[in-house]
Design an enzyme around this catalytic site. Structure first.
Site, PDB file in Angstrom:
ATOM      1  N   LYS A 178       0.832  -1.217   0.000  1.00 16.87           N
ATOM      2  CA  LYS A 178       0.000   0.000   0.000  1.00 16.87           C
ATOM      3  C   LYS A 178       0.860   1.258   0.000  1.00 16.87           C
ATOM      4  O   LYS A 178       0.608   2.190  -0.750  1.00 16.87           O
ATOM      5  CB  LYS A 178      -0.879   0.095   1.268  1.00 16.87           C
ATOM      6  N   ARG A 216      -8.482   1.696   9.595  1.00 15.90           N
ATOM      7  CA  ARG A 216      -8.062   0.354   9.969  1.00 15.90           C
ATOM      8  C   ARG A 216      -9.125  -0.349  10.796  1.00 15.90           C
ATOM      9  O   ARG A 216      -8.952  -1.515  11.159  1.00 15.90           O
ATOM     10  CB  ARG A 216      -6.799   0.444  10.799  1.00 15.90           C
ATOM     11  N   ARG A 246      11.801  -5.388   4.941  1.00 17.50           N
ATOM     12  CA  ARG A 246      11.638  -3.987   4.560  1.00 17.50           C
ATOM     13  C   ARG A 246      12.301  -3.013   5.544  1.00 17.50           C
ATOM     14  O   ARG A 246      12.577  -3.345   6.677  1.00 17.50           O
ATOM     15  CB  ARG A 246      10.173  -3.634   4.352  1.00 17.50           C
ATOM     16  N   ARG A 263      12.194  -1.804  10.749  1.00 11.69           N
ATOM     17  CA  ARG A 263      11.206  -1.260  11.678  1.00 11.69           C
ATOM     18  C   ARG A 263      11.127  -2.128  12.922  1.00 11.69           C
ATOM     19  O   ARG A 263      11.145  -3.343  12.818  1.00 11.69           O
ATOM     20  CB  ARG A 263       9.834  -1.235  11.001  1.00 11.69           C
ATOM     21  N   ARG A 310       0.566  -8.407  14.096  1.00 13.76           N
ATOM     22  CA  ARG A 310      -0.054  -7.399  13.223  1.00 13.76           C
ATOM     23  C   ARG A 310      -0.971  -8.049  12.204  1.00 13.76           C
ATOM     24  O   ARG A 310      -2.010  -7.496  11.840  1.00 13.76           O
ATOM     25  CB  ARG A 310       1.023  -6.556  12.548  1.00 13.76           C
TER      26      ARG A 310
HETATM   27  P1  ADP Z   1       1.785  -1.434   7.889  1.00 15.49           P
HETATM   28  O1  ADP Z   1       2.867  -1.009   6.978  1.00 15.49           O
HETATM   29  O2  ADP Z   1       2.066  -2.643   8.676  1.00 15.49           O
HETATM   30  O3  ADP Z   1       0.450  -1.431   7.249  1.00 15.49           O
HETATM   31  P2  ADP Z   1       1.676   1.182   9.084  1.00 15.49           P
HETATM   32  O4  ADP Z   1       2.990   1.769   8.785  1.00 15.49           O
HETATM   33  O5  ADP Z   1       0.511   1.650   8.291  1.00 15.49           O
HETATM   34  O6  ADP Z   1       1.769  -0.396   9.070  1.00 15.49           O
HETATM   35  O7  ADP Z   1       1.330   1.381  10.643  1.00 15.49           O
HETATM   36  C1  ADP Z   1       2.225   0.944  11.653  1.00 15.49           C
HETATM   37  C2  ADP Z   1       1.510   0.925  12.990  1.00 15.49           C
HETATM   38  O8  ADP Z   1       0.980   2.224  13.282  1.00 15.49           O
HETATM   39  C3  ADP Z   1       0.319  -0.017  13.075  1.00 15.49           C
HETATM   40  O9  ADP Z   1       0.689  -1.342  13.360  1.00 15.49           O
HETATM   41  C4  ADP Z   1      -0.492   0.634  14.195  1.00 15.49           C
HETATM   42  O10 ADP Z   1       0.038   0.338  15.477  1.00 15.49           O
HETATM   43  C5  ADP Z   1      -0.287   2.121  13.940  1.00 15.49           C
HETATM   44  N1  ADP Z   1      -1.340   2.682  13.054  1.00 15.49           N
HETATM   45  C6  ADP Z   1      -1.163   3.228  11.816  1.00 15.49           C
HETATM   46  N2  ADP Z   1      -2.331   3.643  11.294  1.00 15.49           N
HETATM   47  C7  ADP Z   1      -3.281   3.347  12.210  1.00 15.49           C
HETATM   48  C8  ADP Z   1      -4.692   3.504  12.271  1.00 15.49           C
HETATM   49  N3  ADP Z   1      -5.390   4.061  11.246  1.00 15.49           N
HETATM   50  N4  ADP Z   1      -5.341   3.076  13.381  1.00 15.49           N
HETATM   51  C9  ADP Z   1      -4.682   2.538  14.414  1.00 15.49           C
HETATM   52  N5  ADP Z   1      -3.356   2.346  14.433  1.00 15.49           N
HETATM   53  C10 ADP Z   1      -2.647   2.746  13.346  1.00 15.49           C
END
Ligand code: ADP
Ligand code: ZN
Length: 235
Positions: free
Chosen positions: A15, A90, A127, A157, A168
């Site tokens: 994404k 989310r 990553r 990360r 996750r």
């Molecule tokens: P990924 O690349 O795994 O999709 P993101 O970089 O989007 O993860 O987000 C990393 C973390 O930040 C999530 O695991 C969560 O803890 C928090 N987070 C990000 N966006 C949201 C959201 N919309 N609602 C709740 N937590 C969020």
């Protein structure tokens, strides 16, 4: 007509990479709530220090906090002409709040990037993000050694550790996958095969958006209202 694009999909689906790319080529902002949170962590703000522990466990940050962050961001001037959302919503509560924030704007176009679980685990283990500003490096981007934005060092990360990745993915299935059903009924929803190379995924996203005809009319030539619902359509 503004294109308000929303990327759905599990962690590791690509994404962020696709959102970044689409935003750049269409000259609209990419709004990544994960990046906003990681920047807050790196800057040591109040929200950042409270969110860090939650993120490191692989859990979701509180809906009210996230909705507040998103509201503030999409109300900024640069988001008036459209935006790409990555990582928000989310939860169904966040999606409902987003629908409220979209009142008076052009409809959301929703792209769900589908990738099977073993491939996600493999991708997440490899990553990188910027140690200084927290921004993610594009996946499958090749041999970058420094952050494209600030030149900082790229590191893994803290939430890409294997145990946290499993958590996750569980959180995704439980809290975020229901969003696919939430949006699937809209005429502006499309699924994309995220296992293809990034260029192919990008081409499919472009074609999918084209096929929704968000503008005055949708793919079958009927007007679409502000929620992306075909006018005159029977439920
Ligand atoms: P990924 O690349 O795994 O999709 P993101 O970089 O989007 O993860 O987000 C990393 C973390 O930040 C999530 O695991 C969560 O803890 C928090 N987070 C990000 N966006 C949201 C959201 N919309 N609602 C709740 N937590 C969020
Ligand atoms: Zn950086």
């Amino acid at each position: 007509m503004a294109l308000n694009l929303l990327m759905l999909g599990p962690p590791g689906a690509g994404k962020g990479t696709q959102a970044e790319r689409f935003a750049r080529t269409h000259n609209i902002p990419k709004i990544s709530t994960g990046d906003i949170l990681r920047e807050a962590v790196a800057a040591g703000t109040d929200i950042g220090s409270r969110a860090k522990a939650t993120m490191d466990r692989g859990e979701l940050v509180n809906d009210d906090v996230m909705i507040g962050i998103l509201r503030e961001r999409i109300e900024r001037e640069d988001a008036c002409g459209g935006f790409v959302l990555d990582g928000f919503p989310r939860t169904v509560a966040q999606a409902a709040a987003l629908d409220g924030l979209m009142a008076g704007r052009d409809p959301l176009t929703v792209v769900d990037i589908v990738v099977p679980e073993p491939e996600l685990v493999r991708r997440l283990a490899s990553r990188l993000i910027c140690e200084s500003c927290g921004v993610g490096a594009p996946m499958g981007g090749g041999s970058e050694v420094a952050c494209a934005r600030c030149g900082g060092k790229l590191v893994q990360r803290t939430d890409d550790d294997e145990a946290v990745v499993r958590e996750r993915l569980k959180v995704y299935h439980r809290q975020s996958e229901p969003l696919v059903e939430y949006y699937r009924v809209r005429p502006t929803f499309r699924s994309i095969d995220g296992t293809q190379p990034p260029d192919r995924v990008a081409a499919d996203i472009a074609a999918a958006i084209e096929s929704t005809g968000v503008g005055a009319v949708d793919g079958v030539g009927k007007a679409v209202d502000k929620n992306g619902v075909r006018q005159g359509a029977q439920p």
